[in-house]
Design a protein around this motif. Structure first.
Motif, PDB file in Angstrom:
ATOM      1  N   TRP A 298     -74.462  58.016  -8.476  1.00  0.00           N
ATOM      2  CA  TRP A 298     -73.927  57.461  -9.740  1.00  0.00           C
ATOM      3  C   TRP A 298     -72.410  57.498  -9.730  1.00  0.00           C
ATOM      4  CZ3 TRP A 298     -77.658  60.779 -13.213  1.00  0.00           C
ATOM      5  CH2 TRP A 298     -78.947  60.236 -13.143  1.00  0.00           C
ATOM      6  N   LEU A 299     -71.861  58.577  -9.174  1.00  0.00           N
ATOM      7  CA  LEU A 299     -70.407  58.693  -9.082  1.00  0.00           C
ATOM      8  C   LEU A 299     -69.825  57.545  -8.252  1.00  0.00           C
ATOM      9  CD1 LEU A 299     -67.863  60.479  -9.619  1.00  0.00           C
ATOM     10  CD2 LEU A 299     -68.378  61.626  -7.469  1.00  0.00           C
ATOM     11  N   VAL A 300     -70.472  57.246  -7.132  1.00  0.00           N
ATOM     12  CA  VAL A 300     -70.017  56.148  -6.279  1.00  0.00           C
ATOM     13  C   VAL A 300     -70.156  54.807  -7.004  1.00  0.00           C
ATOM     14  CG1 VAL A 300     -70.431  54.914  -4.117  1.00  0.00           C
ATOM     15  CG2 VAL A 300     -70.578  57.409  -4.174  1.00  0.00           C
ATOM     16  N   TYR A 301     -71.284  54.600  -7.670  1.00  0.00           N
ATOM     17  CA  TYR A 301     -71.502  53.341  -8.381  1.00  0.00           C
ATOM     18  C   TYR A 301     -70.459  53.127  -9.481  1.00  0.00           C
ATOM     19  CZ  TYR A 301     -76.111  53.397  -6.133  1.00  0.00           C
ATOM     20  OH  TYR A 301     -77.135  53.428  -5.222  1.00  0.00           O
ATOM     21  N   ILE A 302     -70.155  54.184 -10.221  1.00  0.00           N
ATOM     22  CA  ILE A 302     -69.163  54.058 -11.306  1.00  0.00           C
ATOM     23  C   ILE A 302     -67.789  53.736 -10.735  1.00  0.00           C
ATOM     24  CG2 ILE A 302     -67.984  55.303 -13.161  1.00  0.00           C
ATOM     25  CD1 ILE A 302     -70.591  56.894 -13.556  1.00  0.00           C
ATOM     26  N   MET A 303     -67.431  54.377  -9.608  1.00  0.00           N
ATOM     27  CA  MET A 303     -66.160  54.075  -8.957  1.00  0.00           C
ATOM     28  C   MET A 303     -66.090  52.602  -8.564  1.00  0.00           C
ATOM     29  SD  MET A 303     -63.965  56.602  -8.716  1.00  0.00           S
ATOM     30  CE  MET A 303     -62.951  55.861  -7.458  1.00  0.00           C
ATOM     31  N   LEU A 304     -67.177  52.086  -7.970  1.00  0.00           N
ATOM     32  CA  LEU A 304     -67.196  50.685  -7.548  1.00  0.00           C
ATOM     33  C   LEU A 304     -67.128  49.749  -8.753  1.00  0.00           C
ATOM     34  CD1 LEU A 304     -69.857  50.844  -4.693  1.00  0.00           C
ATOM     35  CD2 LEU A 304     -67.381  50.640  -4.464  1.00  0.00           C
ATOM     36  N   ILE A 305     -67.827  50.092  -9.822  1.00  0.00           N
ATOM     37  CA  ILE A 305     -67.777  49.277 -11.046  1.00  0.00           C
ATOM     38  C   ILE A 305     -66.367  49.246 -11.605  1.00  0.00           C
ATOM     39  CG2 ILE A 305     -68.549  49.155 -13.457  1.00  0.00           C
ATOM     40  CD1 ILE A 305     -71.258  50.258 -12.497  1.00  0.00           C
ATOM     41  N   VAL A 308     -64.192  46.965  -9.432  1.00  0.00           N
ATOM     42  CA  VAL A 308     -64.512  45.538  -9.620  1.00  0.00           C
ATOM     43  C   VAL A 308     -64.021  45.037 -10.972  1.00  0.00           C
ATOM     44  CG1 VAL A 308     -66.400  43.880  -9.881  1.00  0.00           C
ATOM     45  CG2 VAL A 308     -66.471  45.578  -8.046  1.00  0.00           C
ATOM     46  N   LEU A 309     -64.182  45.860 -12.015  1.00  0.00           N
ATOM     47  CA  LEU A 309     -63.865  45.413 -13.381  1.00  0.00           C
ATOM     48  C   LEU A 309     -62.432  45.698 -13.804  1.00  0.00           C
ATOM     49  CD1 LEU A 309     -67.075  46.464 -15.364  1.00  0.00           C
ATOM     50  CD2 LEU A 309     -66.541  44.246 -14.343  1.00  0.00           C
ATOM     51  N   ILE A 310     -61.657  46.362 -12.953  1.00  0.00           N
ATOM     52  CA  ILE A 310     -60.338  46.820 -13.386  1.00  0.00           C
ATOM     53  C   ILE A 310     -59.441  45.668 -13.817  1.00  0.00           C
ATOM     54  CG2 ILE A 310     -59.162  46.755 -11.136  1.00  0.00           C
ATOM     55  CD1 ILE A 310     -59.014  49.584 -13.741  1.00  0.00           C
ATOM     56  N   ARG A 311     -59.647  44.481 -13.238  1.00  0.00           N
ATOM     57  CA  ARG A 311     -58.849  43.312 -13.618  1.00  0.00           C
ATOM     58  C   ARG A 311     -59.001  42.981 -15.108  1.00  0.00           C
ATOM     59  NH1 ARG A 311     -57.035  38.445 -11.235  1.00  0.00           N
ATOM     60  NH2 ARG A 311     -57.773  39.123  -9.186  1.00  0.00           N
ATOM     61  N   TRP A 312     -60.189  43.228 -15.662  1.00  0.00           N
ATOM     62  CA  TRP A 312     -60.480  42.814 -17.034  1.00  0.00           C
ATOM     63  C   TRP A 312     -60.410  43.957 -18.041  1.00  0.00           C
ATOM     64  CZ3 TRP A 312     -63.454  41.248 -12.789  1.00  0.00           C
ATOM     65  CH2 TRP A 312     -63.303  39.907 -12.436  1.00  0.00           C
ATOM     66  N   ILE A 313     -60.577  45.210 -17.610  1.00  0.00           N
ATOM     67  CA  ILE A 313     -60.658  46.294 -18.590  1.00  0.00           C
ATOM     68  C   ILE A 313     -59.377  47.117 -18.685  1.00  0.00           C
ATOM     69  CG2 ILE A 313     -63.170  46.482 -18.423  1.00  0.00           C
ATOM     70  CD1 ILE A 313     -62.842  48.819 -16.536  1.00  0.00           C
ATOM     71  N   LEU A 314     -58.448  46.985 -17.718  1.00  0.00           N
ATOM     72  CA  LEU A 314     -57.172  47.703 -17.801  1.00  0.00           C
ATOM     73  C   LEU A 314     -56.106  46.773 -18.358  1.00  0.00           C
ATOM     74  CD1 LEU A 314     -55.489  50.249 -17.200  1.00  0.00           C
ATOM     75  CD2 LEU A 314     -55.006  49.290 -14.934  1.00  0.00           C
ATOM     76  N   PRO A 315     -55.540  47.088 -19.529  1.00  0.00           N
ATOM     77  CA  PRO A 315     -54.513  46.214 -20.108  1.00  0.00           C
ATOM     78  C   PRO A 315     -53.285  46.095 -19.205  1.00  0.00           C
ATOM     79  CG  PRO A 315     -55.318  47.809 -21.729  1.00  0.00           C
ATOM     80  CD  PRO A 315     -55.840  48.242 -20.389  1.00  0.00           C
ATOM     81  N   GLU A 316     -52.744  44.898 -19.143  1.00  0.00           N
ATOM     82  CA  GLU A 316     -51.507  44.631 -18.412  1.00  0.00           C
ATOM     83  C   GLU A 316     -51.549  45.166 -16.977  1.00  0.00           C
ATOM     84  OE1 GLU A 316     -47.905  45.487 -20.517  1.00  0.00           O
ATOM     85  OE2 GLU A 316     -48.845  45.229 -22.482  1.00  0.00           O
ATOM     86  N   GLN A 320     -49.953  44.406  -7.918  1.00  0.00           N
ATOM     87  CA  GLN A 320     -49.914  45.410  -6.861  1.00  0.00           C
ATOM     88  C   GLN A 320     -51.079  46.390  -6.983  1.00  0.00           C
ATOM     89  OE1 GLN A 320     -47.420  44.503  -8.734  1.00  0.00           O
ATOM     90  NE2 GLN A 320     -45.669  43.919  -7.441  1.00  0.00           N
ATOM     91  N   PHE A 321     -51.373  46.816  -8.219  1.00  0.00           N
ATOM     92  CA  PHE A 321     -52.472  47.764  -8.411  1.00  0.00           C
ATOM     93  C   PHE A 321     -53.815  47.099  -8.141  1.00  0.00           C
ATOM     94  CE2 PHE A 321     -55.492  50.156 -11.164  1.00  0.00           C
ATOM     95  CZ  PHE A 321     -55.422  51.358 -10.471  1.00  0.00           C
ATOM     96  N   LEU A 322     -53.951  45.828  -8.479  1.00  0.00           N
ATOM     97  CA  LEU A 322     -55.191  45.108  -8.178  1.00  0.00           C
ATOM     98  C   LEU A 322     -55.417  45.033  -6.670  1.00  0.00           C
ATOM     99  CD1 LEU A 322     -55.363  42.070 -10.657  1.00  0.00           C
ATOM    100  CD2 LEU A 322     -56.940  43.991 -10.480  1.00  0.00           C
ATOM    101  N   ILE A 323     -54.364  44.661  -5.944  1.00  0.00           N
ATOM    102  CA  ILE A 323     -54.493  44.561  -4.482  1.00  0.00           C
ATOM    103  C   ILE A 323     -54.856  45.917  -3.887  1.00  0.00           C
ATOM    104  CG2 ILE A 323     -53.235  44.113  -2.349  1.00  0.00           C
ATOM    105  CD1 ILE A 323     -51.602  42.020  -3.881  1.00  0.00           C
ATOM    106  N   LEU A 324     -54.166  46.967  -4.344  1.00  0.00           N
ATOM    107  CA  LEU A 324     -54.437  48.308  -3.847  1.00  0.00           C
ATOM    108  C   LEU A 324     -55.873  48.731  -4.161  1.00  0.00           C
ATOM    109  CD1 LEU A 324     -53.259  50.849  -2.503  1.00  0.00           C
ATOM    110  CD2 LEU A 324     -52.597  51.633  -4.782  1.00  0.00           C
ATOM    111  N   SER A 325     -56.347  48.397  -5.352  1.00  0.00           N
ATOM    112  CA  SER A 325     -57.717  48.745  -5.744  1.00  0.00           C
ATOM    113  C   SER A 325     -58.732  48.076  -4.830  1.00  0.00           C
ATOM    114  CB  SER A 325     -57.970  48.334  -7.199  1.00  0.00           C
ATOM    115  OG  SER A 325     -57.084  48.998  -8.075  1.00  0.00           O
ATOM    116  N   TYR A 326     -58.540  46.788  -4.571  1.00  0.00           N
ATOM    117  CA  TYR A 326     -59.488  46.062  -3.734  1.00  0.00           C
ATOM    118  C   TYR A 326     -59.428  46.557  -2.282  1.00  0.00           C
ATOM    119  CZ  TYR A 326     -59.841  42.933  -7.731  1.00  0.00           C
ATOM    120  OH  TYR A 326     -60.058  42.409  -8.990  1.00  0.00           O
ATOM    121  N   VAL A 327     -58.229  46.903  -1.806  1.00  0.00           N
ATOM    122  CA  VAL A 327     -58.108  47.430  -0.438  1.00  0.00           C
ATOM    123  C   VAL A 327     -58.847  48.756  -0.316  1.00  0.00           C
ATOM    124  CG1 VAL A 327     -56.493  48.396   1.232  1.00  0.00           C
ATOM    125  CG2 VAL A 327     -55.956  46.240   0.112  1.00  0.00           C
TER     126      VAL A 327
END
Length: 392
Positions: A298-305, A308-316, A320-327
């Motif tokens: 569950w910990l791994v699944y939540i991290m992956l979620i 994946v969703l950070i583009r839409w749920i983290l304001p502004e 750079q952070f998006l690229i780093l997250s996907y990498v």
């Protein structure tokens, strides 16, 4: 000729400071930002009277003296390596004294609404206090272990040992009072990092099996390991401390950013914190093996979620952070594939690499949320204008 400029400070902003009209202030430029502070450096530091930490230290030292006088009438007191040593005596009394002062200072600052402590919930106090206590224990153990290696079999008479005890306990008291008066999200993040890394290293160094790494990372929390209690307690209270940090950050974040997206981010971080605590609560022993594995997944699944969703749920969110997250997400996935399809990585190496990537990304995420929370509700629009005598 030097040009001069003026900035009009909104009244609402001025009310949140101790500045008064006519005060002389110091201005500094730091990373292309202008900071305005009191002109005297001492005014920027917590004002801690000597007796606040010296008097409790004196009381604790009297207890230390009375106990060792009863137990050691003739023999000198060892620095380390004994139940009745300077290390154990100062650790017990220092932790108790420091925690009492931390809790007392937190309550006083909260009631008076002074400093950053006022923004914490009351429910944040227990996990913060326990985290500080554990970090003090880790720190005492590490420092005195090092001193024991440097001064092997060092011993002191009762009076010299008592003086050492007073200095050590007084220093701990001062640090804990200062910590309670300057508690911010950045400080809590540092506490979380020190607690997780320090607790795990402490468990690795003090466990009974030197071949633990041949099993898996979760072996440190099993009954077969003599240091399992330290490992599991570290995870449990790391999860609670993470909840405290999320609590504090979103109090300020939701003053400016409202809606379902921020709520989803908050709930996912709560779930992540609960998983971290549950891994310590349900160690990888036979009776909890299935539950331990499921919580870990569950910990791994939540991290992956989250990634994946950070583009839409983290304001502004920044590019750079998006690229780093996907990498990082891609690296975690690649490691999983390599682990499953080959024998290149052992289970312990796989778990340590996954933990390192996940924890690093989580700290970056919390840092981004901290910046949004800090600058979100305290942001005031001002305009820089030249003064009429700017060319004089």
């Amino acid at each position: 000729m030097t040009k001069k400029y003026q900035i009009e400070i909104p009244e609402e902003a001025l009310e949140q400071t101790d500045f008064q009209p006519g005060d002389r202030l110091a201005l500094s430029v730091n990373h292309k930002q202008i900071d305005v502070r009191p002109s005297r450096v001492i005014d920027q530091l917590p004002q801690i009277a000597f007796w606040w930490y010296a008097l409790p230290a004196a009381v604790a030292t009297l207890v230390f003296y009375a106990f060792f006088r009863e137990r050691n009438t003739v023999r000198p007191i060892p620095l380390t390596g004994s139940d009745y040593s300077l290390a154990n005596g100062t650790m017990i009394l220092g932790v108790i004294s420091g925690l009492i002062l931390f809790i007392t200072t937190f309550i006083v600052e909260k009631v008076r609404k002074n400093g950053p402590t006022k923004d914490f919930y009351w429910r944040s106090l227990p996990p913060l206090a326990i985290a500080c206590g554990l970090i003090m224990i880790f720190s005492f153990s590490a420092i005195f272990w090092l001193l024991g290696q440097m001064f092997n079999d060092a011993r002191f008479d009762l009076y010299t040992t008592t003086v050492f005890a007073f200095v050590i306990i007084a220093a701990v008291n001062y640090l804990m009072i200062n910590l309670a008066m300057t508690l911010t999200s950045g400080v809590v993040t540092n506490l979380l990092t020190i607690m997780i890394i320090g607790g795990m290293l402490f468990s690795m160094l003090t466990n009974s099996s030197r071949d633990w790494w041949k099993h898996n990372f979760s072996f440190l929390g099993t009954a077969e390991n003599s240091a399992s209690l330290q490992f599991n307690v570290t995870l449990i209270f790391s999860g609670l401390l993470m909840m405290t940090l999320v609590d504090y950050l979103f109090v300020n974040l939701q003053k400016r950013y409202r809606g379902r997206r921020v709520l989803v981010l908050r709930l996912l971080l709560y779930m992540l914190s609960a998983c971290v605590a549950s891994i310590g609560l349900f160690p990888n022993d036979p009776q909890f093996h299935v539950l331990h594995d499921r919580v870990s997944m569950w910990l791994v699944y939540i991290m992956l979620i989250l990634i994946v969703l950070i583009r839409w749920i983290l304001p502004e969110v920044t590019r750079q952070f998006l690229i780093l997250s996907y990498v990082m997400g891609a690296l975690m996935g690649l490691e999983y594939i390599v682990f499953k399809l080959s024998y290149y990585l052992s289970l312990t190496a796989f778990e340590l690499l996954e933990f390192g990537l996940a924890f690093s990304w989580l700290l970056l995420l919390l840092q981004n949320i901290e910046n949004l929370a800090r600058f979100g509700h305290n942001l005031f629009l001002v305009e820089i204008t030249p003064t009429q005598d700017g060319d004089k």
